[in-house]
Write an enzyme that holds these catalytic residues in place. Structure first.
Site, mmCIF file in Angstrom:
data_model
loop_
_atom_site.group_PDB
_atom_site.id
_atom_site.type_symbol
_atom_site.label_atom_id
_atom_site.label_comp_id
_atom_site.label_asym_id
_atom_site.label_seq_id
_atom_site.Cartn_x
_atom_site.Cartn_y
_atom_site.Cartn_z
ATOM 1 N N HIS A 14 -33.946 16.793 -26.604
ATOM 2 C CA HIS A 14 -33.446 15.443 -26.853
ATOM 3 C C HIS A 14 -31.963 15.513 -27.177
ATOM 4 C CE1 HIS A 14 -34.090 15.220 -31.550
ATOM 5 N NE2 HIS A 14 -33.461 16.297 -31.188
ATOM 6 N N CYS A 33 -26.930 17.685 -33.164
ATOM 7 C CA CYS A 33 -27.925 16.955 -32.371
ATOM 8 C C CYS A 33 -27.272 16.061 -31.328
ATOM 9 C CB CYS A 33 -28.843 16.142 -33.281
ATOM 10 S SG CYS A 33 -29.917 17.203 -34.249
ATOM 11 N N HIS A 39 -30.687 19.470 -26.740
ATOM 12 C CA HIS A 39 -31.160 20.720 -27.336
ATOM 13 C C HIS A 39 -32.660 20.569 -27.521
ATOM 14 C CE1 HIS A 39 -30.507 17.938 -30.635
ATOM 15 N NE2 HIS A 39 -31.520 18.556 -31.220
ATOM 16 N N HIS A 41 -36.598 21.328 -29.310
ATOM 17 C CA HIS A 41 -37.378 21.560 -30.526
ATOM 18 C C HIS A 41 -38.800 21.934 -30.125
ATOM 19 C CE1 HIS A 41 -34.549 19.959 -33.481
ATOM 20 N NE2 HIS A 41 -34.319 18.966 -32.643
ATOM 21 N N ASP A 79 -44.435 16.804 -23.223
ATOM 22 C CA ASP A 79 -44.326 18.264 -23.322
ATOM 23 C C ASP A 79 -43.439 18.815 -22.202
ATOM 24 O OD1 ASP A 79 -44.783 20.786 -24.400
ATOM 25 O OD2 ASP A 79 -46.527 21.143 -23.123
ATOM 26 N N HIS A 80 -42.468 19.648 -22.583
ATOM 27 C CA HIS A 80 -41.508 20.251 -21.647
ATOM 28 C C HIS A 80 -40.694 19.201 -20.900
ATOM 29 C CE1 HIS A 80 -43.739 23.794 -22.707
ATOM 30 N NE2 HIS A 80 -42.799 24.524 -22.161
ATOM 31 N N GLU A 124 -39.882 18.281 -36.551
ATOM 32 C CA GLU A 124 -38.963 18.945 -35.621
ATOM 33 C C GLU A 124 -38.814 20.414 -35.981
ATOM 34 O OE1 GLU A 124 -35.179 17.004 -35.780
ATOM 35 O OE2 GLU A 124 -35.762 15.529 -34.272
HETATM 36 NI NI NI Z 1 -32.765 17.668 -32.538
#
Ligand code: NI
Length: 160
Positions: A14, A33, A39, A41, A79-80, A124
């Site tokens: 995100h 962020c 990046h 998580h 997911d992914h 996260e």
């Molecule tokens: Ni983040």
């Protein structure tokens, strides 16, 4: 009332960015962020359902069934994926853990037919998580329409 919880995991990218802010303000508010390409998580979510144990099964909700609902309604979507770009539900929404928790509630709640959805926790990391218990909350869209988001994502060097 008894509360049962199912945990699940997904990995996603995100970027926290508000197009209404200057670059400087985005950096100041969102720090790492705000990294332009996003990046990742490894998220952990916990879904808690409240109810009376069924007199014949002893279950509030069969957790295998809850797990299958979480997989279908949430994990298969996120997911992914890159939450800002690959998941239409997040178009124009800053994908903080807070907003993810609210969005997941809205996706999941209609599917919980045994007991009632009580809480969603989105972590996260070990240190940061958000919890949502369904109280009324705004989930403001940053763009008037999805088209505007797509345009502003591609007009600039990289999805600004
Ligand atoms: Ni983040």
């Amino acid at each position: 009332m008894v509360y049962v919880t199912r945990k699940a995991h997904f990995s996603a990218a995100h970027r926290l960015y508000n197009p209404k802010f200057s670059e400087e303000k985005n950096e100041a508010v969102f720090d790492k962020c705000n990294n332009p390409r996003g990046h990742g998580h490894n998220y952990t979510i916990e879904v808690t359902v409240a109810g009376q144990p069924d007199p014949e099964t002893g279950y509030v909700i069969d957790l295998k069934k809850l797990s299958a609902i979480i997989e279908e309604v949430i994990l298969s979507k996120v997911d992914h994926k890159h939450l800002n770009f690959d998941v239409p539900e997040f178009t124009g929404i800053i994908p903080t853990a807070e907003n993810i928790a609210v969005m997941f509630w809205r996706l999941l709640e209609p599917h919980i037919t045994e007991g009632r959805l009580h809480k969603i926790r989105v972590a996260e990391s070990d240190n940061n998580y958000a919890e949502y218990l369904g109280e009324p909350v705004e989930l403001p869209h940053l763009y008037a329409a999805a088209g505007e988001a797509r345009q502003s994502n591609t007009d600039q060097p990289f999805f600004h």
